[in-house]
Write a protein that holds these residues in place. Structure first.
Motif, PDB file in Angstrom:
ATOM      1  N   ALA A  36      -4.231   2.704  -9.292  1.00 35.89           N
ATOM      2  CA  ALA A  36      -3.876   2.225  -8.323  1.00 35.89           C
ATOM      3  C   ALA A  36      -2.906   1.201  -8.256  1.00 35.89           C
ATOM      4  N   ARG A  37      -2.739   0.622  -9.445  1.00 36.68           N
ATOM      5  CA  ARG A  37      -1.922  -0.560 -10.066  1.00 36.68           C
ATOM      6  C   ARG A  37      -0.698  -0.125 -10.648  1.00 36.68           C
ATOM      7  N   TRP A  38      -0.944   0.804 -11.667  1.00 37.59           N
ATOM      8  CA  TRP A  38       0.518   1.049 -12.385  1.00 37.59           C
ATOM      9  C   TRP A  38       0.536   2.667 -12.788  1.00 37.59           C
ATOM     10  N   ALA A  39       1.739   3.207 -12.970  1.00 39.96           N
ATOM     11  CA  ALA A  39       1.730   4.413 -13.241  1.00 39.96           C
ATOM     12  C   ALA A  39       1.240   4.700 -14.160  1.00 39.96           C
ATOM     13  N   THR A  40       0.164   5.597 -14.334  1.00 39.86           N
ATOM     14  CA  THR A  40      -0.653   6.463 -15.559  1.00 39.86           C
ATOM     15  C   THR A  40      -0.499   7.898 -15.552  1.00 39.86           C
ATOM     16  N   THR A  41      -1.044   8.369 -16.625  1.00 40.67           N
ATOM     17  CA  THR A  41      -1.187   9.725 -16.742  1.00 40.67           C
ATOM     18  C   THR A  41      -2.285  10.152 -15.964  1.00 40.67           C
ATOM     19  N   GLY A  42      -2.669  11.279 -15.648  1.00 37.44           N
ATOM     20  CA  GLY A  42      -3.687  11.806 -15.062  1.00 37.44           C
ATOM     21  C   GLY A  42      -4.769  11.992 -16.009  1.00 37.44           C
ATOM     22  N   VAL A  43      -5.924  12.039 -15.667  1.00 39.67           N
ATOM     23  CA  VAL A  43      -7.049  12.525 -16.864  1.00 39.67           C
ATOM     24  C   VAL A  43      -8.126  13.479 -15.995  1.00 39.67           C
ATOM     25  N   GLU A  44      -8.501  14.387 -16.594  1.00 38.88           N
ATOM     26  CA  GLU A  44      -9.396  15.322 -16.208  1.00 38.88           C
ATOM     27  C   GLU A  44     -10.981  15.551 -16.802  1.00 38.88           C
ATOM     28  N   ARG A  45     -10.890  15.115 -17.979  1.00 42.85           N
ATOM     29  CA  ARG A  45     -12.223  14.859 -18.650  1.00 42.85           C
ATOM     30  C   ARG A  45     -12.516  13.736 -19.639  1.00 42.85           C
ATOM     31  N   LEU A  61      -0.278   4.233 -19.753  1.00 43.21           N
ATOM     32  CA  LEU A  61       0.009   3.248 -18.618  1.00 43.21           C
ATOM     33  C   LEU A  61       1.743   3.124 -18.867  1.00 43.21           C
ATOM     34  N   ASP A  62       2.409   2.819 -17.784  1.00 43.99           N
ATOM     35  CA  ASP A  62       3.778   2.257 -17.837  1.00 43.99           C
ATOM     36  C   ASP A  62       3.811   1.091 -17.141  1.00 43.99           C
ATOM     37  N   LEU A  63       3.599   0.056 -17.467  1.00 43.95           N
ATOM     38  CA  LEU A  63       3.717  -1.297 -16.809  1.00 43.95           C
ATOM     39  C   LEU A  63       4.831  -1.533 -16.168  1.00 43.95           C
ATOM     40  N   ARG A  64       5.958  -0.969 -16.403  1.00 41.10           N
ATOM     41  CA  ARG A  64       7.292  -1.153 -16.039  1.00 41.10           C
ATOM     42  C   ARG A  64       7.292  -0.723 -14.522  1.00 41.10           C
ATOM     43  N   GLN A  65       6.221   0.340 -14.240  1.00 39.22           N
ATOM     44  CA  GLN A  65       6.569   0.853 -12.922  1.00 39.22           C
ATOM     45  C   GLN A  65       5.169   0.330 -12.184  1.00 39.22           C
ATOM     46  N   PRO A  66       5.292  -0.724 -11.617  1.00 38.40           N
ATOM     47  CA  PRO A  66       4.120  -1.201 -10.875  1.00 38.40           C
ATOM     48  C   PRO A  66       3.895  -0.451  -9.389  1.00 38.40           C
ATOM     49  N   ILE A  67       2.666   0.033  -9.090  1.00 40.71           N
ATOM     50  CA  ILE A  67       2.448   0.403  -7.781  1.00 40.71           C
ATOM     51  C   ILE A  67       1.736  -0.493  -6.849  1.00 40.71           C
ATOM     52  N   ASN A  68       2.188  -0.658  -5.981  1.00 41.06           N
ATOM     53  CA  ASN A  68       1.524  -1.748  -5.028  1.00 41.06           C
ATOM     54  C   ASN A  68       0.251  -1.059  -4.434  1.00 41.06           C
TER      55      ASN A  68
END
Length: 77
Positions: A36-45, A61-68
């Motif tokens: 909800a805060r940063w660009a992350t990879t998806g996880v399934e399990r 995570l990519d902290l350079r790409q914040p998601i508001n």
């Protein structure tokens, strides 16, 4: 878990997050909070280590790409 590859942390702002939690629900809730805060990879399990309690989850995570998050003001650049 697999070894951390150099490309996963090749630049400032890239992060590997290994989560240890009591159960799947907790691990996925933590990942949802990060996503909800940063660009992350998806996880399934999650994974389980033989003889160890709980579950593990890895995401990137990519902290350079914040998601508001909803209701937050845009992040200044």
């Amino acid at each position: 878990m697999e070894a951390i590859n150099d490309v996963h942390v090749s630049q400032p702002g890239l992060v590997v997050v290994d989560v240890a939690a009591a159960d799947d629900e907790t691990a996925f809730a933590f990942h949802t909070a990060l996503a909800a805060r940063w660009a992350t990879t998806g996880v399934e399990r999650t994974t389980r280590d033989a003889g160890q309690p709980g579950v593990r989850l890895r995401c990137y995570l990519d902290l350079r790409q914040p998601i508001n998050a909803p209701g937050q003001a845009p992040t200044p650049h």
